[in-house]
Design a protein around this motif. Structure first.
Motif, PDB file in Angstrom:
ATOM      1  N   HIS A  43    -158.197 -18.095 -22.696  1.00  0.00           N
ATOM      2  CA  HIS A  43    -157.251 -19.200 -22.826  1.00  0.00           C
ATOM      3  C   HIS A  43    -158.077 -20.338 -24.192  1.00  0.00           C
ATOM      4  O   HIS A  43    -159.036 -20.316 -23.730  1.00  0.00           O
ATOM      5  N   ARG A  45    -152.737 -18.518 -22.777  1.00  0.00           N
ATOM      6  CA  ARG A  45    -152.100 -19.482 -22.943  1.00  0.00           C
ATOM      7  C   ARG A  45    -152.715 -20.599 -24.179  1.00  0.00           C
ATOM      8  O   ARG A  45    -154.355 -20.614 -23.417  1.00  0.00           O
ATOM      9  N   ASN A  69    -146.652 -16.142 -26.618  1.00  0.00           N
ATOM     10  CA  ASN A  69    -148.098 -16.559 -25.431  1.00  0.00           C
ATOM     11  C   ASN A  69    -147.595 -18.456 -25.481  1.00  0.00           C
ATOM     12  O   ASN A  69    -146.361 -18.568 -26.603  1.00  0.00           O
ATOM     13  N   GLU A  70    -147.797 -19.255 -23.587  1.00  0.00           N
ATOM     14  CA  GLU A  70    -147.293 -19.851 -23.733  1.00  0.00           C
ATOM     15  C   GLU A  70    -147.974 -20.892 -24.835  1.00  0.00           C
ATOM     16  O   GLU A  70    -149.220 -20.250 -24.184  1.00  0.00           O
ATOM     17  N   VAL A  71    -147.167 -21.374 -25.237  1.00  0.00           N
ATOM     18  CA  VAL A  71    -148.064 -22.387 -25.812  1.00  0.00           C
ATOM     19  C   VAL A  71    -147.696 -24.450 -25.795  1.00  0.00           C
ATOM     20  O   VAL A  71    -146.650 -24.466 -25.906  1.00  0.00           O
ATOM     21  N   ARG A 103    -142.388 -20.598 -27.601  1.00  0.00           N
ATOM     22  CA  ARG A 103    -142.689 -20.773 -25.878  1.00  0.00           C
ATOM     23  C   ARG A 103    -142.954 -22.134 -25.942  1.00  0.00           C
ATOM     24  O   ARG A 103    -144.267 -21.801 -25.166  1.00  0.00           O
ATOM     25  N   PHE A 142    -150.963 -27.106 -17.228  1.00  0.00           N
ATOM     26  CA  PHE A 142    -150.485 -26.152 -18.403  1.00  0.00           C
ATOM     27  C   PHE A 142    -150.391 -24.606 -17.949  1.00  0.00           C
ATOM     28  O   PHE A 142    -150.095 -23.361 -17.542  1.00  0.00           O
ATOM     29  N   LEU A 143    -152.236 -24.571 -18.064  1.00  0.00           N
ATOM     30  CA  LEU A 143    -152.884 -23.244 -17.664  1.00  0.00           C
ATOM     31  C   LEU A 143    -152.381 -22.400 -16.343  1.00  0.00           C
ATOM     32  O   LEU A 143    -152.621 -21.809 -16.243  1.00  0.00           O
ATOM     33  N   ASP A 191    -149.349 -23.061 -14.997  1.00  0.00           N
ATOM     34  CA  ASP A 191    -148.454 -22.462 -14.703  1.00  0.00           C
ATOM     35  C   ASP A 191    -147.395 -23.570 -14.156  1.00  0.00           C
ATOM     36  O   ASP A 191    -146.637 -22.588 -13.182  1.00  0.00           O
TER      37      ASP A 191
END
Length: 282
Positions: free
Chosen positions: A102, A126, A222-224, A249, A277-278, A280
Protein backbone atom coordinates in the motif's frame (compact mmCIF):
# COMPACT_ATOMS: atom_id res chain seq x y z
CA UNK A 1 5.24 -7.96 15.86
CA UNK A 2 7.92 -5.49 16.88
CA UNK A 3 7.21 -1.76 16.79
CA UNK A 4 10.94 -1.02 17.00
CA UNK A 5 12.17 1.06 14.08
CA UNK A 6 15.16 -0.51 12.31
CA UNK A 7 17.19 1.81 10.10
CA UNK A 8 19.31 0.63 7.20
CA UNK A 9 20.80 1.77 3.90
CA UNK A 10 19.63 -0.17 0.86
CA UNK A 11 21.49 -0.01 -2.43
CA UNK A 12 19.09 0.35 -5.37
CA UNK A 13 20.88 0.64 -8.70
CA UNK A 14 22.96 3.81 -8.64
CA UNK A 15 21.26 5.11 -5.48
CA UNK A 16 21.43 4.39 -1.77
CA UNK A 17 18.16 4.78 0.13
CA UNK A 18 17.87 5.36 3.87
CA UNK A 19 15.06 3.06 4.97
CA UNK A 20 13.29 2.94 8.34
CA UNK A 21 11.19 -0.15 9.01
CA UNK A 22 8.83 -1.12 11.82
CA UNK A 23 6.34 -3.97 12.10
CA UNK A 24 8.30 -6.30 9.86
CA UNK A 25 6.52 -9.64 9.63
CA UNK A 26 3.02 -8.17 9.50
CA UNK A 27 1.01 -9.46 6.56
CA UNK A 28 0.61 -6.19 4.64
CA UNK A 29 3.18 -3.50 3.94
CA UNK A 30 2.81 0.28 3.66
CA UNK A 31 5.39 2.35 1.80
CA UNK A 32 5.41 5.91 3.14
CA UNK A 33 6.33 8.72 0.71
CA UNK A 34 7.28 12.02 2.34
CA UNK A 35 6.74 15.52 1.02
CA UNK A 36 9.28 18.04 -0.20
CA UNK A 37 10.68 21.07 1.58
CA UNK A 38 14.02 22.02 3.13
CA UNK A 39 15.12 19.40 5.65
CA UNK A 40 12.23 17.02 4.96
CA UNK A 41 12.80 13.32 5.63
CA UNK A 42 10.66 10.24 5.83
CA UNK A 43 10.57 10.19 9.61
CA UNK A 44 9.99 13.94 9.95
CA UNK A 45 6.71 13.32 8.11
CA UNK A 46 5.71 9.92 9.46
CA UNK A 47 7.31 9.04 12.81
CA UNK A 48 4.00 9.28 14.67
CA UNK A 49 2.04 7.46 11.98
CA UNK A 50 4.48 4.55 11.94
CA UNK A 51 4.39 4.28 15.73
CA UNK A 52 0.60 3.95 15.53
CA UNK A 53 0.28 1.61 12.53
CA UNK A 54 3.22 -0.77 12.92
CA UNK A 55 1.18 -3.01 15.25
CA UNK A 56 -0.80 -4.06 12.17
CA UNK A 57 1.33 -3.17 9.15
CA UNK A 58 4.91 -3.62 8.00
CA UNK A 59 5.83 0.06 7.70
CA UNK A 60 8.56 1.24 5.33
CA UNK A 61 9.60 4.89 5.57
CA UNK A 62 12.10 6.03 2.96
CA UNK A 63 14.16 9.16 2.47
CA UNK A 64 13.61 9.67 -1.23
CA UNK A 65 16.50 10.32 -3.62
CA UNK A 66 17.42 13.98 -3.08
CA UNK A 67 16.35 14.12 0.57
CA UNK A 68 17.71 13.28 3.99
CA UNK A 69 20.30 10.54 4.23
CA UNK A 70 19.63 8.99 0.83
CA UNK A 71 21.66 9.69 -2.31
CA UNK A 72 21.95 13.24 -3.58
CA UNK A 73 22.94 13.01 -7.26
CA UNK A 74 25.43 15.63 -8.35
CA UNK A 75 23.42 16.34 -11.49
CA UNK A 76 19.66 15.97 -11.88
CA UNK A 77 18.14 17.24 -15.14
CA UNK A 78 15.29 19.75 -14.66
CA UNK A 79 12.00 18.03 -13.98
CA UNK A 80 13.45 14.55 -13.54
CA UNK A 81 13.31 14.16 -9.73
CA UNK A 82 10.02 12.27 -9.76
CA UNK A 83 11.33 9.87 -12.41
CA UNK A 84 14.33 9.18 -10.15
CA UNK A 85 12.03 8.52 -7.21
CA UNK A 86 9.69 6.26 -9.17
CA UNK A 87 12.61 4.11 -10.33
CA UNK A 88 14.14 4.05 -6.83
CA UNK A 89 10.88 3.04 -5.12
CA UNK A 90 10.21 0.21 -7.56
CA UNK A 91 13.81 -0.92 -7.23
CA UNK A 92 13.51 -0.88 -3.45
CA UNK A 93 10.49 -3.19 -3.57
CA UNK A 94 12.51 -5.57 -5.74
CA UNK A 95 15.50 -5.46 -3.39
CA UNK A 96 13.29 -6.19 -0.38
CA UNK A 97 11.32 -8.91 -2.17
CA UNK A 98 7.99 -7.11 -1.80
CA UNK A 99 5.55 -7.88 -4.59
CA UNK A 100 2.73 -5.57 -3.53
CA UNK A 101 2.39 -2.77 -0.97
CA UNK A 102 0.00 0.00 0.00
CA UNK A 103 1.06 3.64 -0.40
CA UNK A 104 0.76 6.62 1.94
CA UNK A 105 2.05 9.85 0.38
CA UNK A 106 2.16 13.42 1.67
CA UNK A 107 2.27 16.46 -0.67
CA UNK A 108 4.94 15.75 -3.31
CA UNK A 109 4.86 12.18 -1.96
CA UNK A 110 1.19 12.11 -3.01
CA UNK A 111 2.19 13.06 -6.54
CA UNK A 112 4.87 10.36 -6.43
CA UNK A 113 2.24 7.81 -5.34
CA UNK A 114 0.09 8.67 -8.36
CA UNK A 115 3.08 8.27 -10.68
CA UNK A 116 3.75 4.85 -9.14
CA UNK A 117 0.11 3.80 -9.61
CA UNK A 118 0.30 4.75 -13.27
CA UNK A 119 3.70 3.14 -13.84
CA UNK A 120 3.13 -0.19 -12.07
CA UNK A 121 -0.43 -0.55 -10.72
CA UNK A 122 0.01 -4.27 -10.05
CA UNK A 123 2.69 -3.52 -7.43
CA UNK A 124 0.32 -1.53 -5.23
CA UNK A 125 -2.85 -2.07 -3.27
CA UNK A 126 -4.57 1.01 -1.87
CA UNK A 127 -3.18 4.55 -1.70
CA UNK A 128 -3.75 7.30 0.85
CA UNK A 129 -2.71 10.76 -0.38
CA UNK A 130 -2.59 13.81 1.90
CA UNK A 131 -2.48 17.26 0.36
CA UNK A 132 -1.26 15.71 -2.88
CA UNK A 133 0.59 17.99 -5.28
CA UNK A 134 0.17 18.04 -9.04
CA UNK A 135 -3.51 18.80 -9.57
CA UNK A 136 -4.51 20.62 -12.74
CA UNK A 137 -5.85 23.48 -10.61
CA UNK A 138 -2.33 24.40 -9.43
CA UNK A 139 -1.30 26.69 -12.26
CA UNK A 140 0.96 28.74 -9.98
CA UNK A 141 2.39 27.87 -6.54
CA UNK A 142 0.57 29.29 -3.53
CA UNK A 143 2.38 32.04 -1.55
CA UNK A 144 3.14 29.49 1.19
CA UNK A 145 4.55 27.06 -1.36
CA UNK A 146 6.71 29.85 -2.79
CA UNK A 147 8.17 30.38 0.68
CA UNK A 148 9.06 26.69 0.74
CA UNK A 149 10.60 26.82 -2.73
CA UNK A 150 12.64 29.96 -2.00
CA UNK A 151 13.65 29.00 1.54
CA UNK A 152 17.36 29.21 0.74
CA UNK A 153 17.05 32.94 0.11
CA UNK A 154 17.02 33.21 3.92
CA UNK A 155 17.97 29.83 5.46
CA UNK A 156 17.58 30.70 9.14
CA UNK A 157 15.91 29.11 12.15
CA UNK A 158 13.37 31.93 12.15
CA UNK A 159 12.47 31.25 8.51
CA UNK A 160 12.22 27.52 9.20
CA UNK A 161 9.90 28.08 12.17
CA UNK A 162 7.75 30.35 10.02
CA UNK A 163 7.65 27.76 7.23
CA UNK A 164 6.60 25.03 9.67
CA UNK A 165 3.83 27.30 10.97
CA UNK A 166 2.48 27.63 7.42
CA UNK A 167 1.98 23.86 7.35
CA UNK A 168 -0.45 24.03 10.28
CA UNK A 169 -3.93 25.38 10.91
CA UNK A 170 -2.94 25.91 14.54
CA UNK A 171 0.69 27.06 14.82
CA UNK A 172 0.59 26.52 18.59
CA UNK A 173 0.38 22.74 18.06
CA UNK A 174 4.07 22.31 18.91
CA UNK A 175 3.98 24.84 21.75
CA UNK A 176 7.40 25.80 23.01
CA UNK A 177 8.94 22.94 20.97
CA UNK A 178 8.60 24.80 17.66
CA UNK A 179 12.01 26.43 17.98
CA UNK A 180 13.73 23.13 18.71
CA UNK A 181 11.94 21.41 15.84
CA UNK A 182 12.96 24.23 13.50
CA UNK A 183 16.60 23.98 14.60
CA UNK A 184 16.61 20.21 14.08
CA UNK A 185 15.15 20.49 10.60
CA UNK A 186 17.45 23.40 9.75
CA UNK A 187 20.50 21.26 10.59
CA UNK A 188 19.44 18.86 7.85
CA UNK A 189 18.43 21.62 5.44
CA UNK A 190 21.75 23.46 5.48
CA UNK A 191 23.79 20.43 4.48
CA UNK A 192 25.28 21.40 1.08
CA UNK A 193 24.00 18.30 -0.71
CA UNK A 194 20.49 18.84 0.68
CA UNK A 195 20.39 22.44 -0.52
CA UNK A 196 21.69 21.35 -3.95
CA UNK A 197 19.00 18.69 -4.22
CA UNK A 198 16.28 21.15 -3.19
CA UNK A 199 17.32 23.55 -5.93
CA UNK A 200 17.43 20.71 -8.45
CA UNK A 201 13.96 19.51 -7.44
CA UNK A 202 12.38 22.90 -8.01
CA UNK A 203 14.19 23.66 -11.26
CA UNK A 204 11.60 22.64 -13.81
CA UNK A 205 11.84 22.22 -17.56
CA UNK A 206 9.44 24.50 -19.47
CA UNK A 207 5.89 23.24 -18.99
CA UNK A 208 7.01 20.52 -16.54
CA UNK A 209 5.59 19.86 -13.10
CA UNK A 210 4.65 16.98 -10.77
CA UNK A 211 1.26 16.40 -12.37
CA UNK A 212 0.05 13.66 -14.70
CA UNK A 213 -2.11 13.95 -17.82
CA UNK A 214 -5.81 13.59 -17.05
CA UNK A 215 -6.02 10.52 -19.28
CA UNK A 216 -3.44 8.79 -17.08
CA UNK A 217 -5.37 9.60 -13.89
CA UNK A 218 -8.57 8.23 -15.41
CA UNK A 219 -6.82 4.89 -16.03
CA UNK A 220 -5.85 4.36 -12.37
CA UNK A 221 -7.73 1.30 -11.12
CA UNK A 222 -6.45 1.26 -7.53
CA UNK A 223 -8.60 2.47 -4.63
CA UNK A 224 -7.42 5.95 -3.60
CA UNK A 225 -8.26 7.99 -0.50
CA UNK A 226 -7.57 11.71 -0.82
CA UNK A 227 -7.16 13.36 2.60
CA UNK A 228 -6.92 17.14 2.70
CA UNK A 229 -6.86 19.77 5.42
CA UNK A 230 -9.62 22.29 4.78
CA UNK A 231 -7.31 25.13 5.81
CA UNK A 232 -4.28 23.97 3.81
CA UNK A 233 -2.59 27.11 2.41
CA UNK A 234 0.38 25.24 0.90
CA UNK A 235 -1.58 22.97 -1.46
CA UNK A 236 -5.20 24.22 -1.43
CA UNK A 237 -7.92 21.57 -0.99
CA UNK A 238 -9.33 22.30 -4.45
CA UNK A 239 -6.46 20.15 -5.71
CA UNK A 240 -7.78 17.00 -4.06
CA UNK A 241 -11.30 17.82 -5.24
CA UNK A 242 -9.89 17.98 -8.77
CA UNK A 243 -8.20 14.58 -8.36
CA UNK A 244 -11.37 13.06 -6.88
CA UNK A 245 -13.32 13.88 -10.04
CA UNK A 246 -10.74 12.22 -12.30
CA UNK A 247 -9.48 9.13 -10.48
CA UNK A 248 -12.25 6.53 -10.97
CA UNK A 249 -12.03 4.82 -7.56
CA UNK A 250 -11.09 7.84 -5.47
CA UNK A 251 -12.87 9.22 -2.44
CA UNK A 252 -12.21 12.50 -0.62
CA UNK A 253 -11.94 13.11 3.13
CA UNK A 254 -11.81 16.82 3.99
CA UNK A 255 -10.53 17.57 7.50
CA UNK A 256 -11.66 20.77 9.23
CA UNK A 257 -9.23 22.74 11.40
CA UNK A 258 -6.31 21.21 9.56
CA UNK A 259 -3.50 22.52 7.38
CA UNK A 260 -1.01 20.71 5.14
CA UNK A 261 0.20 18.09 7.63
CA UNK A 262 -2.95 16.06 8.25
CA UNK A 263 -0.94 13.12 9.59
CA UNK A 264 0.55 15.37 12.28
CA UNK A 265 -2.13 17.95 13.04
CA UNK A 266 -5.07 15.52 13.02
CA UNK A 267 -3.04 12.43 13.84
CA UNK A 268 -5.68 10.26 15.51
CA UNK A 269 -8.33 10.95 12.87
CA UNK A 270 -5.84 10.38 10.09
CA UNK A 271 -4.68 7.08 11.58
CA UNK A 272 -8.24 5.86 12.13
CA UNK A 273 -9.27 6.77 8.58
CA UNK A 274 -6.17 5.13 7.13
CA UNK A 275 -6.78 1.91 9.07
CA UNK A 276 -10.42 1.80 7.98
CA UNK A 277 -9.62 2.53 4.34
CA UNK A 278 -6.81 -0.01 4.06
CA UNK A 279 -9.10 -2.61 5.66
CA UNK A 280 -11.84 -1.79 3.11
CA UNK A 281 -14.11 -0.65 5.95
CA UNK A 282 -15.08 2.75 4.49
Amino acid sequence: MSDTVVTSDVRVGEYTLRVHRAGRGNAETILFLHGSGPGATGMSNFAGTVAALSDTYDCLVVDQVGWGDSSHPEHTPPGSRLRQNVAACLGLLDELGLERVHLVGNSLGGALALHLLVRAPQRFGRAVLMGAAGAGTATTPSPAMMRLITFYDDPTARSMAELISFMLYDPTLFGDRLGAIAEERLAMAVRPEVERSHRQTFTMAPGAGPGLPEIALKRITNEVLLVHGREDVVVPPEGSEWFARRIPRARLYLLPHCGHWAQIEQAERFQAMTRAFLADAV
